[in-house]
Design an enzyme around this catalytic site. Structure first.
Site, PDB file in Angstrom:
ATOM      1  CG  ASN A 136      -0.198  -0.028   2.538  1.00 41.70           C
ATOM      2  OD1 ASN A 136       1.034   0.061   2.561  1.00 41.70           O
ATOM      3  ND2 ASN A 136      -0.931  -0.157   3.623  1.00 41.70           N
ATOM      4  CD  GLU A 143      -0.035   0.631   7.326  1.00 42.21           C
ATOM      5  OE1 GLU A 143       0.424   0.715   6.167  1.00 42.21           O
ATOM      6  OE2 GLU A 143      -0.267  -0.449   7.883  1.00 42.21           O
TER       7      GLU A 143
END
Ligand code: F6R
Length: 262
Positions: A136, A143
């Protein structure tokens, strides 16, 4: 950003190891930023070989790892401290007192994060930071949507990252969903960054990082702002890049230039 495309994961590890060897030979008390996960394992094996052949010493090296799972102590087999001991530190002459990994079971994780930042600063800053990339686009455990200016902190892992890392845990074993990670701002302060990516599962993230916009949706894209990044890819991880020919051309020209100068 220097994009180097090599044929396979072994060549990527070899290239990465040679960057580390040069760094430590040039500065024996280098401050190294280290990563865990599958990608750096081959590189660490090569560094162990260099040490065993008498070519390299880590006696004066200081290291800081990117991240750690919250809730795991350093002697837990799934902790990143355990990983680093098992994959590298146990087999080289580094002084373990000079190896830092965020403390996953600190009584006060928030002050542990502040102390980690202070320790990096007091060491003089990271000379060479090794990075992998998540599917990702995460770096460390930053993140998507992480602040591009973030510092070491507690971070919730996405479902995708938890699923990706489930392969390291036994069925039914406790798998943390929180981590302590260096921030993106912390990583960006490293003097030099070496990112390795291998395999086609990383191709989308690599494309977004190199050829996409600078965005918190792909945290690794922030490396576009750093002055000294080497991105080393195998052909599978590079397979979705539009400008492969250009990166290869630039590498060839760089080699010719270096041959002429030295
Ligand atoms: C590990 C880390 C992560 C990994 C990334 C890729 O310390 O910070 O960002 O680099 O998740 O992991 P692998 O190499 O297992 O694909």
């Amino acid at each position: 950003m220097k994009v180097v495309i090599l044929k396979d994961a072994d060549s990527v590890a070899q290239y990465g190891a040679s960057v580390f060897v040069k760094q430590v030979k040039a500065k024996s008390d280098s401050v190294l930023g280290l990563a865990t996960g599958s990608t750096p394992v081959k590189l660490y094996k090569k560094l162990i070989e260099e040490y065993r052949s008498g070519n390299l010493s880590f006696k004066e090296v200081v290291s800081f790892n990117l991240d750690e799972y919250m809730g795991l102590s350093g002697d837990h087999p799934q902790s990143y401290r355990y990983f680093m001991n098992a994959q590298l530190f146990n087999y080289i002459d580094i002084d373990k007192r000079n190896t830092f990994v965020p403390c996953g079971n600190a009584e006060n994780p928030f002050s542990a994060c502040e102390q980690y930042e202070t320790a990096i600063k007091n060491s003089g800053g990271i000379d060479l930071q090794l990075l992998g990339i998540g599917r990702n686009g995460h770096i460390g455990f930053n993140e998507p949507s992480s602040s591009l200016a973030s510092r070491t902190r507690v971070k919730t892992l996405t479902k995708e990252t938890i699923d990706d890392n489930a392969r390291f845990f036994k069925p039914g074993e406790f798998q943390p969903s929180l981590s302590i990670t260096m921030g993106i701002g912390t990583i960006l302060e490293s003097k030099r960054i070496l990112m390795l990516a291998t395999g086609d599962s990383k191709a989308e993230a690599v494309k977004a990082m190199v050829e996409g916009p600078l965005t918190a949706a792909c945290p690794a894209s922030v490396l576009q702002l750093h002055q000294h990044v080497d991105l080393v890819l195998d052909s599978a991880a590079a397979s979705l890049l539009k400008n492969c020919d250009m990166y290869r051309h630039i590498e060839e020209q760089n080699k010719l230039l270096l041959e002429r100068i030295f």
